[in-house]
Scaffold this motif. Sequence first.
Motif, PDB file in Angstrom:
ATOM      1  N   GLY A 458      46.735  73.297 -27.429  1.00 18.75           N
ATOM      2  CA  GLY A 458      46.300  73.969 -26.208  1.00 18.75           C
ATOM      3  C   GLY A 458      47.450  74.207 -25.258  1.00 18.75           C
ATOM      4  O   GLY A 458      48.578  73.765 -25.490  1.00 18.75           O
ATOM      5  N   LEU A 459      47.155  74.883 -24.178  1.00 19.86           N
ATOM      6  CA  LEU A 459      48.176  75.284 -23.203  1.00 19.86           C
ATOM      7  C   LEU A 459      48.388  74.252 -22.107  1.00 19.86           C
ATOM      8  O   LEU A 459      49.091  74.521 -21.140  1.00 19.86           O
ATOM      9  CB  LEU A 459      47.791  76.628 -22.571  1.00 19.86           C
ATOM     10  CG  LEU A 459      47.682  77.803 -23.548  1.00 19.86           C
ATOM     11  CD1 LEU A 459      47.174  79.054 -22.822  1.00 19.86           C
ATOM     12  CD2 LEU A 459      49.024  78.080 -24.205  1.00 19.86           C
ATOM     13  N   GLY A 460      47.765  73.088 -22.262  1.00 15.90           N
ATOM     14  CA  GLY A 460      47.937  72.056 -21.247  1.00 15.90           C
ATOM     15  C   GLY A 460      46.923  72.138 -20.131  1.00 15.90           C
ATOM     16  O   GLY A 460      46.896  71.281 -19.248  1.00 15.90           O
ATOM     17  N   ILE A 461      46.057  73.164 -20.153  1.00 13.47           N
ATOM     18  CA  ILE A 461      44.992  73.281 -19.157  1.00 13.47           C
ATOM     19  C   ILE A 461      43.879  72.319 -19.529  1.00 13.47           C
ATOM     20  O   ILE A 461      43.434  72.286 -20.664  1.00 13.47           O
ATOM     21  CB  ILE A 461      44.462  74.723 -19.102  1.00 13.47           C
ATOM     22  CG1 ILE A 461      45.578  75.679 -18.686  1.00 13.47           C
ATOM     23  CG2 ILE A 461      43.281  74.836 -18.132  1.00 13.47           C
ATOM     24  CD1 ILE A 461      45.232  77.143 -18.834  1.00 13.47           C
ATOM     25  N   LYS A 462      43.437  71.543 -18.569  1.00  9.47           N
ATOM     26  CA  LYS A 462      42.455  70.503 -18.859  1.00  9.47           C
ATOM     27  C   LYS A 462      41.018  71.012 -18.715  1.00  9.47           C
ATOM     28  O   LYS A 462      40.718  71.848 -17.858  1.00  9.47           O
ATOM     29  CB  LYS A 462      42.658  69.312 -17.927  1.00  9.47           C
ATOM     30  CG  LYS A 462      43.985  68.587 -18.106  1.00  9.47           C
ATOM     31  CD  LYS A 462      44.050  67.849 -19.418  1.00  9.47           C
ATOM     32  CE  LYS A 462      45.300  66.971 -19.515  1.00  9.47           C
ATOM     33  NZ  LYS A 462      45.388  66.263 -20.798  1.00  9.47           N
ATOM     34  N   GLU A 463      40.171  70.462 -19.592  1.00  6.94           N
ATOM     35  CA  GLU A 463      38.734  70.650 -19.441  1.00  6.94           C
ATOM     36  C   GLU A 463      38.131  69.368 -18.871  1.00  6.94           C
ATOM     37  O   GLU A 463      38.807  68.646 -18.173  1.00  6.94           O
ATOM     38  CB  GLU A 463      38.118  71.036 -20.790  1.00  6.94           C
ATOM     39  CG  GLU A 463      38.566  72.403 -21.284  1.00  6.94           C
ATOM     40  CD  GLU A 463      37.779  72.894 -22.471  1.00  6.94           C
ATOM     41  OE1 GLU A 463      37.066  73.902 -22.326  1.00  6.94           O
ATOM     42  OE2 GLU A 463      37.871  72.262 -23.541  1.00  6.94           O
ATOM     43  N   GLY A 464      36.876  69.078 -19.190  1.00  5.91           N
ATOM     44  CA  GLY A 464      36.162  68.035 -18.471  1.00  5.91           C
ATOM     45  C   GLY A 464      35.523  68.684 -17.257  1.00  5.91           C
ATOM     46  O   GLY A 464      36.047  69.650 -16.695  1.00  5.91           O
TER      47      GLY A 464
END
Length: 482
Positions: A458-464
């Motif tokens: 992934g691009l380092g963008i977080k989910e949650g």
Amino acid sequence: MKEEEIIATENIIKLASLIAGKPVSSGQQLNVKSPYDGRLVGTVELATLSHTNAAIETALKGGSVPNRYERYTILDKARTLLLERKEEFAQLITAESGLCIAESNYEIGRAHDVLLFAAIECLKDNGQIYSCDISPNGKQRKIFTTYEPLKLAVAITPFNHPLNQVAHKIAPALAAGTPVILKPSEKTPLTAIRFVELLYEAGLPPHMLSVLLGDTKEVAEILVQDARIDVVSFTGSVAVGKMIAKTAGYKKIILELGGNDPLIVLEDADLELAVELAAEGSFRNSGQRCTAVKRILVQESIVEAFTTRFVEKAKEYTCGDPADPETKVGTVIDEQSAIYLENVIQKAVNQGAKVLLGGKRTGALLEPTVITAVPRDAQMVMQESFGPLAPILKFKDIDDAIELANSTAFGLSSGIITNNMGHAIRFVKELKVGTVNINEVPGYRIENSPFGGIKDSGLGIKEGVIEAIKCFSYMKTFSMPW
């Protein structure tokens, strides 16, 4: 027609793509079959290019966005409805995905938490205040931040969590007040559509949500590339994720891709705990998690003791009919995937690996498989094997373990089993991954904590839930005399 055939026909679920709650009519149907026995579980009326454009236009034309309390009420009601229909949803997940019923029930609990936490966030003000008189150049003013909904989001979800992955995208978007068009996996669309219907029933204005399935060029590619879409949130394969990154254009992109997560067992580890976590991480959900244990790295001084205990533990993970409550491991998503995994095992064996347990395939069923003496350059080590495989590799020391763990293109999660705090801290600092869990499986989290990877994960963008709400919004600042 025999009585059992009539009953089987009556049990087939007939659904359709939905544009703001209205079923599409195209004359084209998708048949959804059980990976376990091949029976027809349901059908879905597919969308066409005209339906895709209509869904976009309907969402943009829209209507009033529910206020925060209304969004809270909708999501909380959906949470209640989901619990009331737990058995119905669990059976549907198992039927179309082949996941054992225990995993399906667990997934409903996770989706419930997503709705709960998203509802709670609706009641919070996530803005900030900055005083402007804190420097010689400042003024007697305050700057305020607030989050505004985006015009339209697209959510593309995979098969391995037919309910929870859908909830993880839709619930935060709706909590933000952003309309969504959902494109679920064609392998597990029934649960997704039923969940969308549940949200309508909970009071969601139909213009806030549509769900489409259809030919890739007429649905998914259009949704990804259309300039009227503000954000695309995708969970799935690396290849598709990178294609989305190339073709999406000027919009936000959230990519949650594959994983090749190690469980690293040091010689000071609690072996009983290590064995339990290795088995749970490798075999739960039929190994079909981006955060599943894909590589078990064990310090060479304890590898024999660990392996002996692990094989005995793995025998407890019975494989069979996913609808049987006693089954711990159901099918993988389809027979083609099981054949692929079978070939991956054989390639490792050809390189010198030894299968200590399992490895046999029956249709889409693949027995939980323990493999030792796996070369470090084997396909199952370097690439993601999405199934119940447990390759064991040994390492000399911490330097070797870190190098081995970081040696693949992925960087999602990891688990470290150790009783030495100094060692634990070093792994936290030096592993190139999004998550490091000490004395826990790589996939451990709660539904509102940040989650995501780097490199090909992934691009380092977080989910949650909390981070996703921010992704489905934009920040606006305003200032006033103070």
